[in-house]
Structure formats: structure tokens, C-alpha cells
Design a protein around this motif. Structure first.
Motif, mmCIF file in Angstrom:
data_model
loop_
_atom_site.group_PDB
_atom_site.id
_atom_site.type_symbol
_atom_site.label_atom_id
_atom_site.label_comp_id
_atom_site.label_asym_id
_atom_site.label_seq_id
_atom_site.Cartn_x
_atom_site.Cartn_y
_atom_site.Cartn_z
ATOM 1 N N GLU A 2 84.197 38.620 -34.963
ATOM 2 C CA GLU A 2 82.308 38.581 -35.097
ATOM 3 C C GLU A 2 81.882 38.524 -35.891
ATOM 4 O O GLU A 2 81.948 39.586 -37.145
ATOM 5 C CB GLU A 2 81.436 39.125 -34.306
ATOM 6 N N ARG A 3 81.173 36.862 -36.584
ATOM 7 C CA ARG A 3 81.451 37.261 -37.749
ATOM 8 C C ARG A 3 79.583 36.560 -38.664
ATOM 9 O O ARG A 3 78.797 35.995 -37.088
ATOM 10 C CB ARG A 3 81.340 35.345 -38.923
ATOM 11 N N GLY A 4 79.019 37.935 -39.114
ATOM 12 C CA GLY A 4 77.842 37.520 -39.498
ATOM 13 C C GLY A 4 77.168 37.863 -40.939
ATOM 14 O O GLY A 4 77.743 37.689 -41.113
ATOM 15 N N ARG A 5 75.780 37.746 -40.819
ATOM 16 C CA ARG A 5 75.629 37.705 -42.354
ATOM 17 C C ARG A 5 75.866 38.791 -43.510
ATOM 18 O O ARG A 5 76.482 38.461 -44.230
ATOM 19 C CB ARG A 5 74.315 38.060 -42.203
ATOM 20 N N HIS A 6 76.763 39.872 -42.573
ATOM 21 C CA HIS A 6 77.017 41.025 -42.920
ATOM 22 C C HIS A 6 78.616 40.782 -42.881
ATOM 23 O O HIS A 6 79.416 42.038 -42.897
ATOM 24 C CB HIS A 6 76.792 42.566 -42.370
ATOM 25 N N GLY A 7 79.610 39.993 -42.692
ATOM 26 C CA GLY A 7 80.662 39.637 -43.120
ATOM 27 C C GLY A 7 81.383 39.677 -41.365
ATOM 28 O O GLY A 7 80.805 39.528 -40.507
ATOM 29 N N ALA A 8 82.269 40.067 -41.701
ATOM 30 C CA ALA A 8 83.630 39.882 -40.316
ATOM 31 C C ALA A 8 83.447 40.775 -39.909
ATOM 32 O O ALA A 8 84.195 42.173 -40.270
ATOM 33 C CB ALA A 8 85.155 39.679 -40.501
ATOM 34 N N THR A 9 83.413 41.586 -38.622
ATOM 35 C CA THR A 9 82.606 43.103 -37.605
ATOM 36 C C THR A 9 83.793 42.480 -36.592
ATOM 37 O O THR A 9 84.178 41.731 -36.173
ATOM 38 C CB THR A 9 82.116 42.862 -37.740
ATOM 39 N N PRO A 10 85.141 43.965 -36.173
ATOM 40 C CA PRO A 10 85.829 43.981 -35.431
ATOM 41 C C PRO A 10 85.239 43.279 -33.475
ATOM 42 O O PRO A 10 84.193 44.441 -33.956
ATOM 43 C CB PRO A 10 86.696 44.569 -35.915
ATOM 44 N N THR A 11 85.141 43.006 -32.789
ATOM 45 C CA THR A 11 85.571 42.639 -31.307
ATOM 46 C C THR A 11 85.986 43.952 -31.109
ATOM 47 O O THR A 11 86.843 45.127 -32.078
ATOM 48 C CB THR A 11 85.874 41.902 -31.106
ATOM 49 N N ALA A 12 86.025 44.458 -29.356
ATOM 50 C CA ALA A 12 86.520 45.644 -29.321
ATOM 51 C C ALA A 12 87.921 45.142 -29.034
ATOM 52 O O ALA A 12 89.136 46.082 -29.229
ATOM 53 C CB ALA A 12 85.912 45.197 -27.654
ATOM 54 N N LEU A 13 88.290 43.570 -28.974
ATOM 55 C CA LEU A 13 89.963 43.195 -29.337
ATOM 56 C C LEU A 13 90.522 43.558 -30.456
ATOM 57 O O LEU A 13 92.029 43.829 -30.650
ATOM 58 C CB LEU A 13 90.265 42.054 -28.428
ATOM 59 N N GLY A 14 89.529 42.978 -31.779
ATOM 60 C CA GLY A 14 90.245 43.294 -32.712
ATOM 61 C C GLY A 14 90.554 44.938 -32.821
ATOM 62 O O GLY A 14 91.123 45.226 -34.043
ATOM 63 N N GLU A 15 89.518 45.540 -32.653
ATOM 64 C CA GLU A 15 89.899 47.225 -32.916
ATOM 65 C C GLU A 15 91.370 47.832 -32.262
ATOM 66 O O GLU A 15 91.688 48.428 -33.297
ATOM 67 C CB GLU A 15 88.567 47.931 -32.254
ATOM 68 N N LEU A 16 91.827 47.540 -31.310
ATOM 69 C CA LEU A 16 92.670 47.656 -30.257
ATOM 70 C C LEU A 16 94.125 46.793 -31.261
ATOM 71 O O LEU A 16 94.749 48.136 -31.380
ATOM 72 C CB LEU A 16 92.567 46.996 -28.862
ATOM 73 N N VAL A 17 93.937 45.729 -31.761
ATOM 74 C CA VAL A 17 94.438 45.447 -32.071
ATOM 75 C C VAL A 17 94.786 45.936 -33.345
ATOM 76 O O VAL A 17 96.027 46.468 -34.545
ATOM 77 C CB VAL A 17 94.595 43.454 -32.881
ATOM 78 N N LEU A 18 93.910 46.418 -34.787
ATOM 79 C CA LEU A 18 93.608 47.119 -36.190
ATOM 80 C C LEU A 18 94.336 48.609 -35.401
ATOM 81 O O LEU A 18 94.938 48.342 -36.569
ATOM 82 C CB LEU A 18 92.717 47.007 -36.195
ATOM 83 N N ALA A 19 93.744 48.997 -34.519
ATOM 84 C CA ALA A 19 94.472 50.416 -34.535
ATOM 85 C C ALA A 19 95.866 50.854 -34.131
ATOM 86 O O ALA A 19 96.719 50.633 -34.541
ATOM 87 C CB ALA A 19 94.116 50.251 -33.569
ATOM 88 N N ARG A 20 96.877 49.377 -32.894
ATOM 89 C CA ARG A 20 98.023 49.518 -33.298
ATOM 90 C C ARG A 20 98.201 48.561 -34.804
ATOM 91 O O ARG A 20 99.714 49.219 -35.067
ATOM 92 C CB ARG A 20 98.406 48.648 -31.841
ATOM 93 N N ALA A 21 97.812 48.041 -35.033
ATOM 94 C CA ALA A 21 98.733 47.108 -36.401
ATOM 95 C C ALA A 21 98.763 48.033 -37.528
ATOM 96 O O ALA A 21 99.819 48.114 -38.498
ATOM 97 C CB ALA A 21 97.809 45.944 -36.773
ATOM 98 N N ARG A 22 97.892 49.202 -37.688
ATOM 99 C CA ARG A 22 98.035 50.232 -38.383
ATOM 100 C C ARG A 22 99.208 51.665 -38.398
ATOM 101 O O ARG A 22 99.334 52.330 -39.189
ATOM 102 C CB ARG A 22 96.881 50.778 -39.100
ATOM 103 N N VAL A 23 99.283 51.635 -37.057
ATOM 104 C CA VAL A 23 100.521 52.565 -36.876
ATOM 105 C C VAL A 23 102.272 51.261 -37.138
ATOM 106 O O VAL A 23 102.585 51.760 -38.290
ATOM 107 C CB VAL A 23 100.781 52.573 -35.490
ATOM 108 N N VAL A 24 101.640 50.478 -36.960
ATOM 109 C CA VAL A 24 103.121 48.960 -36.197
ATOM 110 C C VAL A 24 103.925 48.716 -38.013
ATOM 111 O O VAL A 24 104.840 48.522 -38.583
ATOM 112 C CB VAL A 24 103.350 47.677 -35.664
#
Length: 325
Positions: free
Chosen positions: A51-73
Motif C-alpha cells: 500500500e502506498r501512502g505518505r509514509h512510503g510503501a507498506t506491505p499488505t497481508a499478501l505482501g507479508e506472506l511473500v516477504l516471509a517466504r522470500a526471506r527464507v528462499v
């Protein structure tokens, strides 16, 4: 689109920096290229990752899922590549070189020079439109050297790749016109004279499209349609008068097509040689670099117009000492 390791790196970079712009700087890519990649990734995964806002890009729920897997892979893949390279990948076999290359004027001449250097030498080639793909293969020990091109000042891949890059040559970008075109026989053309043209160029994942748009803006116009085509279709589009082509100055002559310099050289293409500094191939890098520069010079010599024009534009040409036969 299949999700690839490079896509996971983009997602992690956006999350770590908090913005697409900062991620682009971290990755050494143009911001529009990272935005376009993120959009393709989101389409492939079925929803927005940030989600893009004044404070930058914040991960959505789907984004958090992808990030969790990516940081392992990502660490696992890096470890796998390093272990595989240690086991077998980086050993230089006698009389054999594994060289990856994007479309350009160097590989063919380099192969000839290596063969002349030593009888029985074998060159295994890996062509690609994508510099990052060649970087991954070099990191994994599957390539001894890669020859890529960029139009900006960055280098391909990421800092974590650990590859060493040296500049072989800087090529001017010329335009391709049908020989009957009113500007085809000019010594050089000001980019602004082609403001109404439609354009054709080769595919790739670098920042060339952004560099071209910026050059057009400096010339006072916004380019019309840009067709991304392989070389055969680009030549056909130029011959039929549907588009003006963009090509390296070392582009091999094609009957019916004239290649003409752009005044002042507003666009360039840096040919780079890359290798892993801990590979056995690294010990041969200076020789390979000199041969690559000589192969570039041989290619440039096929275009007398480029040689004469280059005397007034010394910022183009080989950047290293040239190997003799």
C-alpha cells in the motif's frame, strides 16, 4: 509469468527501503523499470503487495506472506549457489570457456581471438536478453564470464552478487533508416528532427527506455510508440518505413538500411565484462578483457562512418588496451 529469484529481490528491496524509488537506487535500476516489475509480480500473484501512502510503501497481508517466504528462499538460494560453485561450478576446464552474452558486437570476434590464441579451444555460449539472468549464472559458477550492456552508470545484478565488472567499450547509439529516407545520407542527425517518428528497439530489462525518453525530453519532444522487437522484426519495420530503429554504432550493415549518428551522442551503450572474483576464471580476466576490446574494435572498423565520426566524439570506443593477435 513465472515468479523468479530476481522478482523476490525486488519485493524485498521495496520492503527494506520503504519505497519503489529507493529500491530502484539500491538495485541499480531505473524507477520505472522497478515499478513495471512490481506490477507484473502483483498480477502474477493475484493482488497488491504494498500500500502506498505518505509514509512510503507498506506491505499488505499478501505482501507479508511473500516477504516471509522470500526471506527464507533468498539466503537458501545464495547458499546453494555458493556450495554448488565450490563443489564443481567454478573449475576452469582446459581449453574451455563458458561465456554468456546479450546481443552485441563482441562475442563472435572474441571467439575467433580465443581460438587463434590456442589450438583446440572450445567456447560454450549462453545468449540472453536479460543481464540479470547472466549475473545469476556467473554467481552460480555456470559461466566464466558474461558480456552485457547498460546505458547508465550502474552495473547489472546486485551488490550481494559480488561480481567484478570492467568496461570493454562505449558504443554510440545510431538510428536505422531505410536508405530512401530523406535523412538517411546525412553525416549526423539531431534527435529533434525525428520527433514525429515511431521507434523500434531490442528487448531488455535495463534502463534504456528511460534513457531514450530522457534524451528525447532534452531534445524537446516526447517519443511516440516504442516497439520492442527482436532484431529481425526491427529491421523489417525499418525497411517498410513503419519505424525508425535504434541500434549500436557497430550494428552490422543490412542491405537497404542506413545507420546514422545522432548529433552529440545523446545515447550510449556501455559494454561490460563480468566475472566472479573468487572463480578460477578471474585469473584470465585481463586477457579476456583485452581480447573483448579488440573484438569490439574490429566490429567498429566495419563502419568507416563510425570511425570518422568517432574522431570528433572520443568519448566512444574501447576503454582498455587492445590485445594483439
Amino acid at each position: 509469468m513465472n515468479l523468479e529469484i530476481r522478482h523476490l529481490r525486488v519485493v524485498c528491496a521495496i520492503a527494506d527501503t520503504g519505497s519503489v524509488t529507493k529500491a530502484a537506487s539500491l538495485l541499480g535500476l531505473a524507477q520505472p523499470a522497478v515499478t513495471a516489475q512490481l506490477q507484473r509480480i502483483e498480477r502474477a500473484l493475484g493482488g497488491p503487495l504494498f500500500e502506498r501512502g505518505r509514509h512510503g510503501a507498506t506491505p499488505t497481508a499478501l505482501g507479508e506472506l511473500v516477504l516471509a517466504r522470500a526471506r527464507v528462499v533468498l539466503p537458501a538460494m545464495r547458499g546453494l549457489q555458493e556450495d554448488a560453485a565450490q563443489l564443481s561450478g567454478t573449475r576452469v576446464r582446459p581449453n574451455q570457456w563458458r561465456i554468456g552474452a546479450v546481443n552485441g558486437p563482441i562475442l563472435g570476434g572474441l571467439m575467433s581471438r580465443l581460438a587463434a590464441d590456442k589450438d583446440g579451444v572450445e567456447v560454450l555460449t549462453h545468449p540472453s536478453h536479460w543481464a540479470d539472468q547472466l549475473c545469476e549464472l556467473a554467481v552460480a559458477g555456470k559461466l566464466d564470464f558474461c558480456i552485457v550492456g547498460v546505458c547508465g552508470d550502474t552495473v547489472p545484478g546486485t551488490p550481494e552478487d559480488g561480481l567484478t565488472w570492467r568496461e570493454i567499450a562505449i558504443d554510440a547509439i545510431f538510428v536505422m533508416l531505410p536508405e530512401h529516407h530523406a535523412l538517411a545520407h546525412r553525416w549526423e542527425i539531431d534527435l529533434s528532427e525525428l520527433a514525429d517518428a515511431q521507434w523500434a528497439s531490442m528487448p531488455g530489462d535495463g534502463c534504456f527506455g528511460d534513457c531514450f525518453a530522457a534524451a528525447c525530453a532534452r531534445a524537446g519532444f516526447t517519443p511516440r510508440t516504442m516497439y520492442e522487437m527482436d532484431i529481425g522484426n526491427a529491421v523489417d519495420a525499418v525497411l517498410s518505413g513503419h519505424a525508425v530503429g535504434l541500434c549500436k554504432a557497430t550494428f552490422r550493415r543490412v542491405d537497404g538500411i542506413a545507420t546514422v549518428p545522432l548529433a552529440g551522442g545523446p545515447l550510449r551503450w556501455r559494454h561490460l565484462l563480468g566475472w566472479h572474483p573468487r572463480s578460477e576464471a578471474a585469473g584470465y580476466a585481463d586477457v579476456m578483457l583485452a581480447h573483448a576490446a579488440a573484438a569490439y574494435a574490429e566490429s567498429a572498423a566495419r563502419n568507416p562512418h563510425y570511425l570518422e565520426w568517432g574522431k570528433a566524439n572520443p568519448q566512444f570506443g574501447p576503454r582498455v588496451s587492445i590485445a594483439s593477435r
